[in-house]
Structure formats: C-alpha cells, structure tokens
Design a protein around this motif. Structure first.
Motif, short mmCIF file in Angstrom:
data_model
loop_
_atom_site.label_atom_id
_atom_site.label_comp_id
_atom_site.label_asym_id
_atom_site.label_seq_id
_atom_site.Cartn_x
_atom_site.Cartn_y
_atom_site.Cartn_z
N ASN A 106 33.35 37.17 44.15
CA ASN A 106 34.64 36.71 43.62
C ASN A 106 34.37 35.85 42.39
OD1 ASN A 106 37.11 35.51 43.14
ND2 ASN A 106 37.49 34.94 45.27
N SER A 112 34.03 28.34 33.44
CA SER A 112 34.55 29.11 32.31
C SER A 112 34.29 28.36 31.00
CB SER A 112 36.06 29.31 32.54
OG SER A 112 36.63 29.84 31.42
N TYR A 122 41.97 38.92 43.83
CA TYR A 122 40.72 38.39 43.25
C TYR A 122 39.89 39.51 42.63
CZ TYR A 122 37.90 40.11 47.22
OH TYR A 122 37.26 40.90 48.15
N ARG A 123 40.24 40.79 42.91
CA ARG A 123 39.53 41.93 42.32
C ARG A 123 40.09 42.32 40.95
NH1 ARG A 123 35.04 42.55 44.11
NH2 ARG A 123 34.97 44.75 43.59
N ASP A 124 41.25 41.78 40.58
CA ASP A 124 41.90 42.21 39.33
C ASP A 124 40.98 42.01 38.13
OD1 ASP A 124 44.04 42.79 40.88
OD2 ASP A 124 45.32 41.14 40.15
N TRP A 125 40.28 40.90 38.14
CA TRP A 125 39.39 40.59 37.01
C TRP A 125 38.36 41.69 36.81
CZ3 TRP A 125 34.19 39.94 36.19
CH2 TRP A 125 33.82 39.29 35.01
N GLN A 131 44.69 34.89 47.00
CA GLN A 131 44.06 35.91 46.14
C GLN A 131 43.10 36.79 46.94
OE1 GLN A 131 42.05 33.71 43.06
NE2 GLN A 131 43.48 34.39 41.49
N ARG A 169 39.95 44.60 35.05
CA ARG A 169 40.27 44.29 33.65
C ARG A 169 39.00 44.22 32.81
NH1 ARG A 169 43.60 40.34 35.64
NH2 ARG A 169 42.15 38.72 34.99
N GLN A 170 38.02 43.54 33.34
CA GLN A 170 36.81 43.26 32.56
C GLN A 170 35.97 44.51 32.35
OE1 GLN A 170 36.18 40.27 31.38
NE2 GLN A 170 34.05 40.37 30.75
N HIS A 213 36.32 34.26 40.65
CA HIS A 213 37.09 33.01 40.63
C HIS A 213 36.35 31.86 41.32
CE1 HIS A 213 40.30 35.04 38.71
NE2 HIS A 213 40.38 35.93 39.67
N ASP A 240 35.25 29.87 38.41
CA ASP A 240 36.23 29.54 37.36
C ASP A 240 35.94 28.22 36.67
OD1 ASP A 240 37.70 31.82 37.48
OD2 ASP A 240 39.36 30.99 38.67
#
Ligand code: NAD
Ligand code: DAU
Length: 355
Positions: A38, A46, A342-345, A336, A348-349, A40, A43
């Motif tokens: 995960n 970052s 929490y998998r959306d990133w 999430q 997208r990435q 996140h 985070d």
C-alpha cells in the motif's frame, strides 16, 4: 543508501519510516505492490528525496541488476514476501514464487553485485533476510521458547516457504561467502497492519459490528512484538550483527489468541464504547480451526539482548493501546483498504498495471 524490499507492506513500511526518522541514509524501496502493498503507507515521505520507490518484483533479476548498479546500496534488507498463513493454505503457489524463487533471484543479484565491489565496500556489504519464528514449527505448552539452535520444522506452506528462503540465504553465505544476516521474529502488531491478520481484523470487524472469528478453541499462543520494536532490532542487527548469524527477535509476550481478542474488545469498550453500552466481546464467534494450526510460538530473545544490547521499548499493554488508538485515528486508511481504493494509485501510476 540501502535497498529495502517489500517496503510498502506492514513491517517494511514501518521500517522505512523508522529508518528515515532515525538517520539520513537514503532508501530505495522495491515493492511489487501485491494486495498487501500500500503506497499510502508511505504518504508521509512524499517529496522526500531520501526515499526512492520502485514498483517491481524481487524475482525480476534484470530489474535487480539495474537497481543495484544504479543505486549501489551498502545493504539489502529483504522484507518482500507473501506473509499470510491462511492464504498460503488456500493458494501456496505465490508463496513458492516470491518467498523461494524471489529470494533466490535476490540472492543471485546481490552476489553478482557484491562480487564486483571494491574491497572496502565488499567488506562492509550486508544482506539482511527478514524471517519468522514459524520456521521452527510448533511448541508444546511446557517447552522452552525457540532459540536460534531450534530445529527447522515448518508446518504451513507459508512457513515452509520461509524456511526454504532461510536455507537459501545460509547456503549463499556458506558457498559463496555472501555476507548475510538472518532474523527470525515473532508476531508483529501495530499501525499499518493489513486487516486480514488477527489484531487489525478484530479491530475493524468490531467497529463494523461484524463477528470476531476465533479459530478453534482460541487457546493457541503467539508471542507479540510491537512493529517498531522489530524495526529497531533489525537496525541493530544490520549495524552490529555478526556475519552469518541468525538472531531471534521477540518481546517475551506470549498470549492466547482469545486473550488478545478480549483485550482488543476491552480497549474499544473504553475508547469507542458501543452504542447501548454492551461490550464488543459479544461479537466474538468461535469458528472452525485453521488446518494444521500451530499451537504455540515463543521466542527466546536472549541472544540479541546479550550480544547486541537490544530490548523492546513497548510492553504489550502500551503497544496494543497505541495500536487500537491508531486504527481509531485512521478511519480513512481502513476505508481505503476495505474498499480497494488503496490500489487506485497503482493503476494511475503504472498504466495498464492490474489494480
Ligand atoms: P506484508 O504482507 O504486509 O507485506 C509484504 C510486502 O511485500 C508487500 O508490500 C508486498 O507488496 C511485497 N511483495 C510481495 N511479493 C513481492 C515480490 N515478489 N517482490 C517485491 N515485493 C513483494 O508482510 P509483513 O507482515 O510486513 O512481513 C514482512 C516480512 O516480515 C515477511 O518476510 C514476513 O515473512 C516477515 N515476518 C512477518 C511477521 C509478522 O508478524 N507480520 C513476523 C515475522 C516475520
Ligand atoms: O509468527 C510470525 C508470523 O505471524 C509471521 O511470520 C506471519 O507473516 C504473520 O502473518 C503471523 O502469522 P500468524 O498466522 O500467527 O498470524 P495471524 O494474524 O494470521 O493469526 C494469529 C493467530 O490468530 C493464529 O493463531 C490464528 C488466529 N486467528 C487469525 C485470524 C486472522 C484467528 O483466531 N482468527 C482470525 O480471524
């Protein structure tokens, strides 16, 4: 610079956060981002130039060679693994692939890299393999805790795959002289723990009004260590562990599962009372036992205490309270994970990557 594998998972992420809070040495974090990874969890790093995240597989030899050549780490700390016993019972293949084949590929890449280092760097290099007390099998109620000399008697597909990886690490040291260290730790708990494991599952299920499934009679014993204490132990072993040695890590906290569940319920009763005032313990449900369920684990941590002066900072009472509080204070993290957001990133990435 150190290379950490599996640093988006529970212990790996805590380790990266702990490491960068304790020192300024940068980390390359290689993680496949399986369901257990995960981003996140990281985070708070970052924009921090000391942390380089790379999505990838420890079984990808070409990627490993590239990363090692580019970043030239002085150490590798290998957390990457499939880690959940129940999943290993239902589908062992991923465990063999990552824990055995993956560790093999990582060892080979490390060996090629280490062999070509100049003498001083070669001398300083370390490969630290993070393993588990489950490789030792199960203990009778009155048997002494596991020392580093205990026979390997793994009972689940997970523990067998970890035992295999430990043996590979040992062999790479014995045969090729790779400078390795192995740690075998007891059950961790704390922030960022994926809610498929006992303690976070009980917290999130309790809050959601769901059943709290206790396997069998609930009298199985595990030996619990707060995750940040595991992290400090690994830092200490990396710093001062004797080459080729194994260190057992634990906090002398044996508890029966049912007592853990009741403790979590009591803390929630205090910190987030149920509407109506009844105890969360009413949600406890005894269910069928885990196949091949090991009855008891316990770590004898005297070697790391004696040789390296390491002791845990948390007692079980302080650690479990911090843990329950963390879950109460991070409902968005729980949501999430539960929704899969929490998998959306990942999607997208990495265009086209399976989310
Ligand atoms: P976890 O399942 O929470 O995290 C594992 C991480 O490894 C995830 O981020 C995942 O994406 C990553 N990963 C999986 N396969 C990979 C691959 N092929 N290549 C790169 N990354 C990959 O596990 P955890 O509980 O944090 O455990 C970390 C390590 O510590 C494991 O080696 C485990 O055996 C060991 N360990 C865990 C405990 C415990 O109580 N959780 C106790 C002792 C030892
Ligand atoms: O001992 C170290 C190991 O601890 C690590 O190597 C593993 O990666 C880690 O997952 C953990 O393994 P366990 O099987 O001990 O952890 P788990 O949280 O799955 O289960 C803890 C105990 O609680 C175990 O006896 C099974 C029981 N249990 C678990 C779950 C998820 C339940 O009774 N109900 C549950 O719902």
């Amino acid at each position: 610079m150190i290379l950490v594998t599996g640093g988006a998972g529970f212990i790996g992420a805590n380790f990266v956060l702990d490491w960068l809070a304790a020192c300024d040495e940068p980390v390359v974090n290689l993680d496949k981002l399986t369901y257990a990874g995960n981003v996140h969890n990281l985070d708070s790093l970052s924009g921090d130039a000391r942390h380089v995240f790379v999505q990838g597989d420890i079984a990808d030899g070409a990627l490993l060679a590239r990363l090692l050549a580019e970043h030239r780490p002085r150490a590798i700390v290998n957390f990457a693994a499939e880690s959940h016993v129940d999943r290993s019972i239902h589908g062992p293949e991923d465990f063999i692939q990552t824990n055995v084949v993956g560790t093999f590929r990582l060892l080979e890449a490390a060996r090629q890299y280490w062999s070509a280092l100049a003498a001083t760097e070669k001398e300083a290099f370390r490969f630290l393999h993070v393993s588990t007390d489950e490789v030792y099998g199960t203990l009778a109620a009155d048997a002494p805790a596991f020392t580093e000399e205990h026979n390997y008697e793994p009972n689940s597909p997970y523990s067998a795959s970890k035992a295999a990886s430990d043996h590979l690490v040992r062999a790479w040291a014995h045969t090729y002289g790779l400078p390795v260290l192995t740690t075998n730790c007891s059950n961790n708990y704390g922030p960022l723990h994926f809610p498929e494991k006992l303690i976070p599952l009980m917290i999130v299920n309790a809050l959601a009004g769901k059943a709290l499934p206790v396997y069998g009679d609930g009298m199985q014993v595990r030996d619990w260590l707060y995750v940040r204490d595991h992290c400090s132990a690994i830092r200490r072993v990396l710093e001062a562990g004797r080459l080729g040695e194994t260190y057992n890590i634990g906090g002398w906290n044996e508890k029966a599962n049912i007592d853990i569940v009741k403790t979590v319920c009591a803390l929630l009763d205090e910190l987030r009372p149920r509407a109506g005032g009844n105890s969360y313990a009413e949600q406890i449900a005894y269910v069928q036992d885990r196949p091949g369920h090991d009855r008891r684990y316990a770590i004898d941590a005297r070697k790391i205490e004696r040789e390296l002066g390491w002791t845990p900072a948390e007692t079980f009472e302080t650690g479990i309270k911090k843990t329950v509080q963390w879950y109460l204070e991070h409902p968005e993290w729980v949501a999430q994970v539960q929704s899969g957001a929490y998998r959306d990133w990942v999607a997208r990435q990495y265009e086209g990557a399976a989310a």
